[in-house]
Motif scaffolding. Sequence first.
Motif, short mmCIF file in Angstrom:
data_model
loop_
_atom_site.label_atom_id
_atom_site.label_comp_id
_atom_site.label_asym_id
_atom_site.label_seq_id
_atom_site.Cartn_x
_atom_site.Cartn_y
_atom_site.Cartn_z
N VAL A 1 -26.70 92.39 -8.34
CA VAL A 1 -26.68 93.05 -9.65
C VAL A 1 -25.29 93.00 -10.25
O VAL A 1 -24.29 92.84 -9.54
N ASP A 2 -25.23 93.15 -11.58
CA ASP A 2 -23.95 93.20 -12.26
C ASP A 2 -23.43 94.63 -12.27
O ASP A 2 -24.03 95.53 -11.68
N ALA A 3 -22.30 94.84 -12.95
CA ALA A 3 -21.63 96.14 -12.92
C ALA A 3 -22.49 97.27 -13.47
O ALA A 3 -22.31 98.43 -13.11
N SER B 1 -20.70 81.79 -6.20
CA SER B 1 -21.57 81.51 -7.36
C SER B 1 -22.14 82.80 -7.94
O SER B 1 -22.22 82.96 -9.16
N LEU B 2 -22.52 83.73 -7.07
CA LEU B 2 -23.05 85.02 -7.52
C LEU B 2 -21.98 85.81 -8.28
O LEU B 2 -22.26 86.43 -9.31
N ARG B 3 -20.76 85.79 -7.78
CA ARG B 3 -19.66 86.48 -8.47
C ARG B 3 -19.38 85.84 -9.83
O ARG B 3 -19.16 86.55 -10.82
N ILE C 1 -28.99 90.01 -11.77
CA ILE C 1 -28.51 88.84 -12.50
C ILE C 1 -29.48 87.66 -12.36
O ILE C 1 -30.25 87.58 -11.40
N ASP C 2 -29.45 86.79 -13.34
CA ASP C 2 -30.28 85.59 -13.33
C ASP C 2 -29.58 84.54 -12.46
O ASP C 2 -28.61 83.91 -12.89
N HIS C 3 -30.07 84.39 -11.22
CA HIS C 3 -29.42 83.50 -10.28
C HIS C 3 -30.46 82.99 -9.29
O HIS C 3 -31.37 83.73 -8.90
N ILE D 1 -19.86 91.92 -2.96
CA ILE D 1 -19.91 90.48 -2.77
C ILE D 1 -18.52 90.05 -2.31
O ILE D 1 -17.61 89.85 -3.11
N SER D 2 -18.36 89.99 -1.00
CA SER D 2 -17.08 89.62 -0.41
C SER D 2 -17.36 88.97 0.94
O SER D 2 -18.46 89.08 1.48
#
Length: 328
Positions: A257-259, A242-244, A264-266, A223-224
């Motif tokens: 997704v997270d690490a 917002s995702l980050r 993720i809930d978004h 995410i960049s």
Amino acid sequence: MARTATRQKKTKFQSDQDELKLRAAWLYFIEGLTQEQVAQHLGISRIKALRLLAATREDGTVQISINAQAEPLLRLQRALERHFGLFEAIVAPAQDQSETSIAAVVGHATGRYISERVSDGLTIGVGWGATLAACMNSLSWREVENMTVVSLLGGLTHAAAHNPSAVAWRLAEFYKTELFQITAPIFVPHEELASALWELDDLRQLRKRAGEVDIALLSVSDISKQASIFRRGILSWEEGESLRAAGGVGDVLGRFVDAEGTVIDHPVNRRAMSINPADIRKVPKVIISSGGVRKIHAIRAGIAATNAKVLITDEAAAQAMLELPPLG
């Protein structure tokens, strides 16, 4: 005197057969696996393993030492396999660390890998990304029957290049196979619309089919602002921020997704017309093809999200990934 494996006068693997031979020689002569274990590890018959090992002695592959340029890659591959619980890691040397060069090198290795594994009756699910687009340029033709390609994500209504659904289309076109596509934009305006579309019989059936493929071929991104999905305006950078903030580290099939690989809930994820990574965790062979040090956290998350057992990446990313926590 101990025997080891080498490829004389070669600085890189020159064919899939050469690579398979070298892997067999490494496992048998260096790591001490039995012939049966070599066959199981490489996914080939014991007879083929025997022939490969015999060929390594006849053509000079097996000598006293391992070529200095081949040995580090093999050790790196084995280290990655142990660190992330992979069945197979393929590491491509990439001197130029530009994004275009890495995509080309990793894509080439992926094209060779896939070309050796297409077969009659195979069903393969396909993601997207510059690496997979480059992979399509390195495919080798063979005639196959009853092969099916399933696109794992929707497309764009307007795209000058790198339409997310184009990779699956190109693979199906190359091998002249049947193709199933998600006939919707990769992101729709409202989550209610996404829910309604998934209720359509055709898309519901495709979703089921996607979870039953034999092979899933994916790429991942971080995410960049450099990531294609933001650089090309598919999503805004405000959405990226917002995702980050919500804990996202990467994009797997258009799902963030997270690490640890959890979607993720978004709101963006709820608008996605793509297969959820969790839905392909039971696919027999999930392949992640992605490189670049910038993406290492996303690659690790992608492995966790999909239970991928094959990773194709570049040397610098592989070395950096070994500094990350292993996957349990």
